[in-house]
Design a protein around this motif. Structure first.
Motif, PDB file in Angstrom:
ATOM      1  N   GLU A  73       0.655  -1.235  -0.047  1.00 15.58           N
ATOM      2  CA  GLU A  73      -0.056   0.001   0.062  1.00 15.58           C
ATOM      3  C   GLU A  73       0.933   1.322   0.038  1.00 15.58           C
ATOM      4  OE1 GLU A  73      -3.313  -0.198  -0.157  1.00 15.58           O
ATOM      5  OE2 GLU A  73      -4.117  -1.939   1.048  1.00 15.58           O
ATOM      6  N   ASP A  74       2.074   1.281   0.788  1.00 20.70           N
ATOM      7  CA  ASP A  74       2.945   2.369   0.938  1.00 20.70           C
ATOM      8  C   ASP A  74       3.436   2.736  -0.579  1.00 20.70           C
ATOM      9  OD1 ASP A  74       6.045   3.271   1.481  1.00 20.70           O
ATOM     10  OD2 ASP A  74       4.488   4.232   2.504  1.00 20.70           O
ATOM     11  N   PHE A  75       3.790   1.190  -1.105  1.00 20.52           N
ATOM     12  CA  PHE A  75       4.195   1.570  -2.679  1.00 20.52           C
ATOM     13  C   PHE A  75       3.258   2.163  -3.630  1.00 20.52           C
ATOM     14  CE2 PHE A  75       6.906   0.685  -6.174  1.00 20.52           C
ATOM     15  CZ  PHE A  75       5.986  -0.113  -7.217  1.00 20.52           C
ATOM     16  N   LEU A  76       2.074   1.760  -3.547  1.00 21.25           N
ATOM     17  CA  LEU A  76       1.098   2.188  -4.353  1.00 21.25           C
ATOM     18  C   LEU A  76       0.632   3.545  -4.171  1.00 21.25           C
ATOM     19  CD1 LEU A  76      -1.313  -0.960  -4.419  1.00 21.25           C
ATOM     20  CD2 LEU A  76       0.398   0.000  -6.418  1.00 21.25           C
ATOM     21  N   ALA A  77       0.720   3.884  -2.956  1.00 21.84           N
ATOM     22  CA  ALA A  77       0.374   5.435  -2.592  1.00 21.84           C
ATOM     23  C   ALA A  77       1.312   6.134  -3.210  1.00 21.84           C
ATOM     24  CB  ALA A  77       0.304   5.453  -0.995  1.00 21.84           C
TER      25      ALA A  77
ATOM     26  N   PHE B 147     -12.110   6.888  -4.406  1.00 20.06           N
ATOM     27  CA  PHE B 147     -10.921   6.021  -4.754  1.00 20.06           C
ATOM     28  C   PHE B 147     -10.652   4.757  -4.254  1.00 20.06           C
ATOM     29  CE2 PHE B 147      -7.121   5.915  -6.403  1.00 20.06           C
ATOM     30  CZ  PHE B 147      -5.938   5.771  -5.297  1.00 20.06           C
ATOM     31  N   GLN B 148     -10.823   3.866  -5.397  1.00 19.33           N
ATOM     32  CA  GLN B 148     -10.604   2.347  -5.070  1.00 19.33           C
ATOM     33  C   GLN B 148      -8.930   2.352  -5.261  1.00 19.33           C
ATOM     34  OE1 GLN B 148     -11.953  -0.880  -7.329  1.00 19.33           O
ATOM     35  NE2 GLN B 148     -12.604  -1.890  -5.367  1.00 19.33           N
ATOM     36  N   THR B 149      -8.298   1.698  -4.503  1.00 20.94           N
ATOM     37  CA  THR B 149      -6.739   1.177  -4.696  1.00 20.94           C
ATOM     38  C   THR B 149      -6.655  -0.157  -5.196  1.00 20.94           C
ATOM     39  OG1 THR B 149      -6.489  -0.011  -2.595  1.00 20.94           O
ATOM     40  CG2 THR B 149      -6.297   2.455  -2.436  1.00 20.94           C
ATOM     41  N   LEU B 150      -5.508  -0.517  -5.901  1.00 19.65           N
ATOM     42  CA  LEU B 150      -5.474  -1.546  -6.586  1.00 19.65           C
ATOM     43  C   LEU B 150      -5.534  -2.694  -5.689  1.00 19.65           C
ATOM     44  CD1 LEU B 150      -2.384  -0.714  -8.894  1.00 19.65           C
ATOM     45  CD2 LEU B 150      -4.845  -1.090  -9.396  1.00 19.65           C
ATOM     46  N   THR B 151      -5.638  -2.550  -4.281  1.00 19.05           N
ATOM     47  CA  THR B 151      -5.648  -3.698  -3.585  1.00 19.05           C
ATOM     48  C   THR B 151      -7.141  -3.679  -3.065  1.00 19.05           C
ATOM     49  OG1 THR B 151      -5.131  -2.070  -1.848  1.00 19.05           O
ATOM     50  CG2 THR B 151      -3.384  -3.481  -2.546  1.00 19.05           C
ATOM     51  N   GLY B 152      -8.055  -3.037  -3.289  1.00 21.61           N
ATOM     52  CA  GLY B 152      -9.342  -3.145  -3.174  1.00 21.61           C
ATOM     53  C   GLY B 152      -9.928  -2.082  -2.070  1.00 21.61           C
ATOM     54  N   GLU B 175      -1.968   7.645   1.689  1.00 21.55           N
ATOM     55  CA  GLU B 175      -0.593   7.819   1.863  1.00 21.55           C
ATOM     56  C   GLU B 175      -0.544   7.697   3.561  1.00 21.55           C
ATOM     57  OE1 GLU B 175       1.523  10.448  -1.384  1.00 21.55           O
ATOM     58  OE2 GLU B 175       1.857  11.045   0.929  1.00 21.55           O
ATOM     59  N   ILE B 176      -1.449   8.668   4.082  1.00 20.93           N
ATOM     60  CA  ILE B 176      -1.621   8.557   5.506  1.00 20.93           C
ATOM     61  C   ILE B 176      -2.223   6.955   6.147  1.00 20.93           C
ATOM     62  CG2 ILE B 176      -2.998   9.668   7.553  1.00 20.93           C
ATOM     63  CD1 ILE B 176      -3.324  12.134   6.028  1.00 20.93           C
ATOM     64  N   TYR B 177      -3.021   6.659   5.243  1.00 18.76           N
ATOM     65  CA  TYR B 177      -3.501   5.093   5.832  1.00 18.76           C
ATOM     66  C   TYR B 177      -2.231   4.182   5.802  1.00 18.76           C
ATOM     67  CZ  TYR B 177      -5.310   0.377   4.843  1.00 18.76           C
ATOM     68  OH  TYR B 177      -5.754  -1.056   5.018  1.00 18.76           O
ATOM     69  N   SER B 178      -1.416   4.214   4.521  1.00 18.14           N
ATOM     70  CA  SER B 178      -0.459   3.533   4.434  1.00 18.14           C
ATOM     71  C   SER B 178       0.824   3.790   5.465  1.00 18.14           C
ATOM     72  CB  SER B 178       0.093   3.462   3.026  1.00 18.14           C
ATOM     73  OG  SER B 178       1.005   4.522   2.918  1.00 18.14           O
ATOM     74  N   ASP B 179       0.912   5.022   6.111  1.00 18.07           N
ATOM     75  CA  ASP B 179       1.891   5.394   7.038  1.00 18.07           C
ATOM     76  C   ASP B 179       1.431   4.929   8.424  1.00 18.07           C
ATOM     77  OD1 ASP B 179       3.039   8.475   5.670  1.00 18.07           O
ATOM     78  OD2 ASP B 179       3.983   6.288   5.632  1.00 18.07           O
ATOM     79  N   PHE B 180       0.242   5.563   8.817  1.00 18.25           N
ATOM     80  CA  PHE B 180      -0.183   5.577  10.220  1.00 18.25           C
ATOM     81  C   PHE B 180      -0.992   4.406  10.584  1.00 18.25           C
ATOM     82  CE2 PHE B 180       2.313   8.948  11.021  1.00 18.25           C
ATOM     83  CZ  PHE B 180       2.103  10.044  10.288  1.00 18.25           C
ATOM     84  N   ALA B 181      -1.650   3.700   9.598  1.00 19.55           N
ATOM     85  CA  ALA B 181      -2.328   2.402   9.913  1.00 19.55           C
ATOM     86  C   ALA B 181      -1.422   1.122   9.620  1.00 19.55           C
ATOM     87  CB  ALA B 181      -3.631   2.514   9.249  1.00 19.55           C
ATOM     88  N   LEU B 182      -1.143   1.071   8.564  1.00 20.41           N
ATOM     89  CA  LEU B 182      -0.388  -0.048   8.308  1.00 20.41           C
ATOM     90  C   LEU B 182       0.959  -0.175   8.749  1.00 20.41           C
ATOM     91  CD1 LEU B 182      -1.125  -0.464   4.383  1.00 20.41           C
ATOM     92  CD2 LEU B 182      -2.196  -1.590   6.250  1.00 20.41           C
ATOM     93  N   LEU B 197      -2.776   8.370  15.776  1.00 21.10           N
ATOM     94  CA  LEU B 197      -1.892   9.087  14.679  1.00 21.10           C
ATOM     95  C   LEU B 197      -2.712   9.210  13.288  1.00 21.10           C
ATOM     96  CD1 LEU B 197       1.696   7.869  15.373  1.00 21.10           C
ATOM     97  CD2 LEU B 197       0.886   9.987  15.822  1.00 21.10           C
ATOM     98  N   PHE B 198      -3.187   8.041  13.023  1.00 16.31           N
ATOM     99  CA  PHE B 198      -4.084   8.148  11.726  1.00 16.31           C
ATOM    100  C   PHE B 198      -5.177   9.267  11.909  1.00 16.31           C
ATOM    101  CE2 PHE B 198      -5.745   6.534   7.858  1.00 16.31           C
ATOM    102  CZ  PHE B 198      -6.934   6.687   7.968  1.00 16.31           C
ATOM    103  N   ASP B 199      -5.954   9.372  12.912  1.00 16.14           N
ATOM    104  CA  ASP B 199      -6.841  10.546  13.104  1.00 16.14           C
ATOM    105  C   ASP B 199      -6.308  11.925  13.098  1.00 16.14           C
ATOM    106  OD1 ASP B 199      -8.877   8.565  15.857  1.00 16.14           O
ATOM    107  OD2 ASP B 199      -9.133   8.956  13.748  1.00 16.14           O
ATOM    108  N   GLN B 200      -5.460  11.973  13.916  1.00 16.88           N
ATOM    109  CA  GLN B 200      -4.794  13.396  14.002  1.00 16.88           C
ATOM    110  C   GLN B 200      -4.523  13.660  12.690  1.00 16.88           C
ATOM    111  OE1 GLN B 200      -1.389  13.193  16.518  1.00 16.88           O
ATOM    112  NE2 GLN B 200      -2.678  12.481  18.419  1.00 16.88           N
ATOM    113  N   ASN B 201      -3.573  12.954  11.727  1.00 20.07           N
ATOM    114  CA  ASN B 201      -2.825  13.313  10.470  1.00 20.07           C
ATOM    115  C   ASN B 201      -3.950  13.458   9.700  1.00 20.07           C
ATOM    116  OD1 ASN B 201       0.187  13.383  10.354  1.00 20.07           O
ATOM    117  ND2 ASN B 201      -0.231  11.783  11.752  1.00 20.07           N
ATOM    118  N   LEU B 202      -4.993  12.591   9.661  1.00 20.93           N
ATOM    119  CA  LEU B 202      -6.372  12.693   8.872  1.00 20.93           C
ATOM    120  C   LEU B 202      -7.043  14.071   8.892  1.00 20.93           C
ATOM    121  CD1 LEU B 202      -7.984  11.596   6.725  1.00 20.93           C
ATOM    122  CD2 LEU B 202      -9.178  10.721   8.447  1.00 20.93           C
ATOM    123  N   LYS B 203      -7.070  14.639  10.048  1.00 17.10           N
ATOM    124  CA  LYS B 203      -7.758  15.729  10.514  1.00 17.10           C
ATOM    125  C   LYS B 203      -7.042  17.066  10.069  1.00 17.10           C
ATOM    126  CE  LYS B 203     -10.585  14.435  14.327  1.00 17.10           C
ATOM    127  NZ  LYS B 203     -10.327  13.758  15.731  1.00 17.10           N
TER     128      LYS B 203
END
Lengths: 197, 219
Positions: A73-77, B147-152, B175-182, B197-203
Motif C-alpha cells: 500500500e505504501d508503494f502504491l500510494a 477512490f479504490q486502490t489496486l488492493t481493493g 498515504e496517511i493510511y499506509s503510514d499510520f495504520a499499516l 496518529l491516523f486520526d490526527q493526521n487525517l484531520k
C-alpha cells in the motif's frame, strides 16, 4: 458536461504541513548501516533459535510476507503506478521502481524463455549482505535474504496475484550472481461476471 | 466545514473507519404549548416532523431531546413513548429540541456495504472493459468522491460540491493510511482502524485541503 477520461495528476502542489515522518521512503535519510545490522541481528537470532535451515528460511519468508502485505500500500500510494496488464510489466515494476524505492538498487530482469510466467531478478549489489562474508559452517542451505522473497510474495498477493518467489542462485552460497526467481501462478480473480457465449 | 465526512471501506465491504467533520447547525430548544402545531410521525424508530415547518424546524428533523433530556429513539429517557407524551396536554408547556437526525454507527456500516455493492455493480455495468468503478456521485448538496486502490480498499469523501482538490486529498488519505495504520505493527489488516496518529493526521489533511481547495463563493 463530461469529465476528462484519464485523471491527470494535479500539478499545483499542496503543502500538507505534515511532519517529516510521513515523507516517502526514498526521501528517508536513515543510517543504512543500522538497517543492515538490524537485519543481520534478526537472521543471527533466528539461527540461534532454530536448528534447521528450512525453519529459518520459512520464518524469514513468513516475516517478509507480513511486511509485504503492508508495504504494497505504501508503494502504491507513493508511486502512482497504473494497473499492470502483463507479468513482464509487473516484474519490471518490481525491479525498477520498488527495489529502487526501498533498497536503492535496480536488479535486472530476465525472463525464462520456456514459460510465460517465470521471471528472474538478478541482483548485482545487495545492501543486505554488505557485511556478510560467507555463510557459517553447517548453514549451507540458509537463504540469508529470504525476507525479500516473502515481501515480494506478500505484496503480489494483495494485488490478487499468487506467485512463488525463491532464491535460484545466491552469491553467499558460492554462485556467481544472486538471482531471485518469480513464478506467477494462477491469478486470483475478483469475482467477475462472465457471460457464457 | 466544506468536507463533511470520510469513510474507509475494506475489501469485503465493511466500514473500517469513519470521520464526521461537519459542525451541527445550531439546534435551538423551543418551548411549546398544547396543542403542538407541528405534525409528528414515527419513522424508523425515530420521531420526525412530517409537516408544519417553521422557525428553523424543518420537515425531516427529529425530536432530539424533551425538556433537556435526550430521547432514546421513540421513547423518552424514562421509557414513555414520545408521541404519547406529547399528545397529553398535562405535560405542557414542554421544551423540545429538534434537529437533523444523526446516523447511528450501524446505519453507517450498512450504507458503506451498500455503497460497496453499488460500486461493484457500477464497474460491471460499464460498456468498456476495466472500468474504474464509481468515482463521483453528485447531488445538489454534496459530492461523494471515491477512490479504490489496486488492493481493493476504498476511500470515500463527502464534500461540498464547490470543494476542489479532492483527488489529491484522496491520494493523501491513502498515504496517511499506509503510514499510520499499516505501519503500526499492532494494527491487523481489514480491521477497524483505531490509531490515534491516523486520526490526527487525517484531520490535519482535511484542514489543509479545505483551505487550499475551495474556489467558490462563501469559502
Amino acid at each position: 458536461m463530461s469529465r476528462p477520461g484519464n485523471k491527470r495528476p494535479e500539478y499545483h502542489k499542496i503543502d500538507w504541513h505534515l511532519p517529516a515522518i510521513s515523507s516517502s521512503a526514498s526521501a528517508h535519510s536513515m543510517n543504512r548501516d543500522l538497517f543492515v545490522l538490524t537485519y543481520g541481528a534478526l537472521v543471527a537470532q533466528l539461527c540461534k533459535d532454530y536448528e534447521k535451515d528450512e525453519d529459518v528460511n520459512n520464518y524469514l519468508d513468513k516475516m517478509g510476507y507480513g511486511i509485504g502485505i503492508r508495504l504494497i500500500e505504501d508503494f502504491l500510494a507513493r508511486s502512482y503506478v497504473k494497473k499492470c496488464h502483463s507479468y513482464s510489466e509487473i516484474t519490471d515494476l518490481i525491479a525498477q521502481v520498488a527495489f529502487k524505492m526501498y533498497l536503492g538498487i535496480t536488479p535486472s530482469v530476465t525472463r525464462n524463455e520456456s514459460s510465460r510466467n517465470e521471471f528472474s531478478l538478478i541482483l548485482d549489489k545487495n545492501p543486505l549482505v554488505e557485511f556478510v562474508e560467507e555463510l557459517p559452517a553447517g548453514r549451507s542451505s540458509l537463504c540469508y535474504c529470504n525476507l525479500l522473497c516473502g515481501v515480494i510474495r506478500g505484496a503480489l498477493e494483495m494485488v490478487h496475484l499468487t506467485a512463488d518467489v525463491t532464491f535460484l542462485q545466491d552469491r553467499l552460497k558460492g554462485d556467481k550472481v544472486t538471482e531471485i526467481g518469480i513464478t506467477f501462478l494462477k491469478k486470483l480473480e475478483e469475482k467477475k461476471y462472465r457471460r457464457k457465449k | 466545514m466544506a468536507i463533511f465526512s470520510v469513510y474507509v471501506v475494506n475489501k469485503a465491504g465493511g466500514l473500517i473507519y469513519q470521520l464526521d467533520n461537519y459542525a451541527p447547525r445550531a439546534e435551538g430548544e423551543k418551548t411549546f404549548s398544547y396543542p403542538l402545531d407541528l405534525l409528528l410521525k414515527l419513522h424508523d424508530e425515530r420521531v420526525l416532523v412530517a409537516f408544519g415547518q417553521r422557525d428553523g424546524i424543518r420537515v425531516g428533523h427529529a425530536v432530539l431531546s424533551i425538556n433537556g433530556v435526550d430521547v432514546n429513539g421513540k421513547y423518552t429517557a424514562e421509557g414513555k413513548e414520545v408521541l404519547e407524551y406529547l399528545g397529553n396536554p398535562a405535560n405542557y408547556p414542554v421544551s423540545i429540541r429538534f434537529g437533523r437526525p444523526r446516523l447511528t454507527s450501524n446505519e453507517k456500516l450498512m450504507l458503506a456495504s451498500m455503497f460497496h455493492s453499488l460500486f461493484a455493480i457500477g464497474s460491471q455495468l460499464s460498456p468498456e472493459q476495466g472500468s474504474s468503478g464509481i468515482e463521483m456521485l453528485e447531488t445538489d448538496t454534496f459530492k461523494l468522491h471515491c477512490f479504490q486502490t489496486l488492493t481493493g480498499i476504498k476511500f470515500v469523501v463527502l464534500a461540498d460540491p464547490r470543494q476542489g482538490g479532492i483527488d489529491s486529498l484522496l491520494r493523501k488519505i491513502y498515504e496517511i493510511y499506509s503510514d499510520f495504520a499499516l505501519k503500526n505493527p499492532f494494527y491487523s489488516l481489514e480491521m477497524p482502524i483505531r490509531c490515534e496518529l491516523f486520526d490526527q493526521n487525517l484531520k490535519l489533511a482535511l484542514e489543509v485541503a479545505e483551505k487550499a481547495g475551495t474556489f467558490g463563493p462563501g469559502s
